[in-house]
Design a protein around this motif. Structure first.
Motif, PDB file in Angstrom:
ATOM      1  N   THR B 212       0.868  -1.187   0.000  1.00  0.00           N
ATOM      2  CA  THR B 212       0.000   0.000   0.000  1.00  0.00           C
ATOM      3  C   THR B 212       0.907   1.240   0.000  1.00  0.00           C
ATOM      4  N   GLY B 213       0.314   2.415   0.111  1.00  0.00           N
ATOM      5  CA  GLY B 213       1.123   3.623   0.308  1.00  0.00           C
ATOM      6  C   GLY B 213       1.324   4.484  -0.923  1.00  0.00           C
ATOM      7  N   PRO B 214       2.039   5.612  -0.737  1.00  0.00           N
ATOM      8  CA  PRO B 214       2.184   6.600  -1.806  1.00  0.00           C
ATOM      9  C   PRO B 214       2.920   6.085  -3.052  1.00  0.00           C
ATOM     10  N   ARG B 217       0.520   4.029  -5.107  1.00  0.00           N
ATOM     11  CA  ARG B 217      -0.567   4.894  -5.564  1.00  0.00           C
ATOM     12  C   ARG B 217      -0.054   5.962  -6.538  1.00  0.00           C
TER      13      ARG B 217
END
Ligand SMILES: NC(=O)c1ccc[n+]([C@@H]2O[C@H](COP(=O)([O-])OP(=O)(O)OC[C@H]3O[C@@H](n4cnc5c(N)ncnc54)[C@H](OP(=O)(O)O)[C@@H]3O)[C@@H](O)[C@H]2O)c1
Ligand SMILES: NC(=O)c1ccc[n+]([C@@H]2O[C@H](COP(=O)([O-])OP(=O)(O)OC[C@H]3O[C@@H](n4cnc5c(N)ncnc54)[C@H](OP(=O)(O)O)[C@@H]3O)[C@@H](O)[C@H]2O)c1
Lengths: 255, 255
Positions: B212-214, B217
């Motif tokens: 997950t995470g920046p 994304r």
């Protein structure tokens, strides 16, 4: 009894809804999402809506929506002077429209809809612009058994950054390990106990003291062997950089 | 009943001794170390010596000594045609003097003398030059409830390399997190549940799916903010490189 309205139907919103529902001290008055289909399966448990004009009154309004949506959604709310929080690690409290009282309830945990989590393992970082609102957030955290910390905006941004290192980047190291193992037909299960023990170890010992291995031992023979074994240039670079970092931390000589 | 002689008094030797002692199916005939002082506290539990000529007969001789000492110590043994193993992840089985039957018993775990460990969480990688000896190692692993895997030399070297990524490098990410948090007077305890959950998650889900995470994304605003927040050049570089690595893994565009 603390009453709340939840906005959003993603990972955070869903976990908060479940934790609140379990608690005797919290009542979810409304669960809002722009796409109401995502809430349909909860319609017997809570009042659901996709209409901001129909939100019921509550002590806290929780905007658990994507970082980019926080500002616009908070402006669209048809009321004033209520207590509003977002749940983001990286968005300023001032991003919330100032017609309401503002705060942040940032859970430092990795939350996925399909993975169960006990909220006693979800530390909550609390920030409010008004002191009395902080008390409300503390009560909410206590009601769901979450450890909580009063955290400034600057500290929260730092925490979010640190979370990237210990969650996203760590997970990428697991991924690299998985990939390298797969390529040699090695069952990744062999490595799972080591992953757990590495995380367990630092629960009671500083990562500084827990360090072992060729980098800290300055074992150049092994380091060279490993660099030769690595074929992917990106992984080689990660190996070099983290080896160097360990040696800097522990005052060993540079590679 | 399997009889063993242990050589060495470090982390691995000590944990093996304790696991063997707990088992009804293993008997430690002799515990050797060049420095006998380190064994003194066990002298009522086992026959201890610092004299290679006094080692008793056993089914397996385990050299749990530093990588660099394996070759010399195996040559110094005053007997032939016994079954000898070392416990290293990175040393060839052929490093053992060939006057004895040779093998490897590599525990993939981080072992420190002062941290307790349950051997059901210590996978053992087994390698032998002769097939009948493999059976003996399997019996030994079963006697202490360790999961075990038949692993080739090449696979073992790879496993050791992977262990560096998921243990040493992961621990360094924890350390970096600790340092960054400390600098902003943030209690590192806030981050411990996240460390555990990150490790827990990949016990049942691939690290690929757990990401997950920046970075994944492709959230460039947050990535830029974090790079600005990081002061240490080495940490900035680690942030860039691992972000890039996540984006490569998941087919996102390059930084
Ligand atoms: N997941 C975590 O581990 C975690 C941990 C700590 C903090 N956070 C923070 O918590 C917040 C929510 O994260 P999440 O993981 O729950 O996200 P998520 O699963 O992606 O869900 C995002 C939600 O935001 C809604 N949304 C997106 N754009 C919107 C818009 N323009 N107007 C109205 N609603 C909109 C989505 O609505 P639709 O359903 O209609 O698309 C969805 O319900 C973020 O600020 C995140 O940084 C997440
Ligand atoms: N610790 C782990 O997590 C781990 C995990 C998997 C594999 N291994 C492998 O297991 C082996 C032992 O590791 P360890 O962590 O137990 O090491 P350790 O705690 O450093 O102990 C090393 C032992 O080797 C002995 N030794 C060193 N040089 C020697 C020499 N020239 N002659 C005779 N004995 C000598 C030492 O004797 P003195 O007491 O007299 O100094 C000591 O008892 C290594 O091959 C290591 O790669 C370790």
């Amino acid at each position: 009894m603390i009453s709340v309205v939840i906005l959003g139907a993603g990972n955070v919103a869903t976990h908060l809804f479940k934790a609140f529902t379990k608690s005797d001290e919290v009542q979810v008055k409304t669960w809002y999402n722009r796409d109401i289909d995502k809430l349909k399966s909860y319609k017997n448990d809570v009042y659901i809506t996709n209409n901001l004009a129909l939100l019921k009154e509550a002590d806290i309004y929780i905007l658990a929506v994507s970082d980019d949506a926080i500002s616009k959604l908070s402006s669209a709310l048809p009321f004033e002077n209520k207590f509003l929080v977002h749940t983001s690690g990286s968005v300023s409290v001032h991003t919330l429209d100032k017609k309401n009282r503002r705060g942040v309830l940032y859970p430092i945990q990795t939350l996925s809809k399909d993975a169960e989590i006990d909220f006693s393992n979800v530390p909550l970082c609390l920030e409010t612009l008004e002191k009395t609102d902080l008390k409300t957030l503390k009560n909410l955290a206590e009601a769901i058994d979450s450890p909580y910390y009063k955290i400034s905006t600057e500290q929260r941004l730092t925490l979010h950054l640190v979370a990237i290192f210990i969650n996203n980047f760590t997970n990428q190291l697991y991924r690299i390990g998985h990939e390298i193992a797969d390529a040699k037909h090695i069952d990744f299960n062999i490595l799972k106990p080591l992953i757990l023990e590495t995380a367990n170890k630092v629960q009671n010992m500083s990562p500084y003291l827990a360090q072992t291995g060729p980098a800290i031992r300055n074992d150049e023979k092994t380091i060279k062997k490993h660099l030769k074994l690595l074929e992917n240039e990106n992984y080689k670079e990660i190996y070099r950089l983290l080896t160097h970092s360990i040696q800097q931390t522990h005052g060993r000589k540079k590679l």
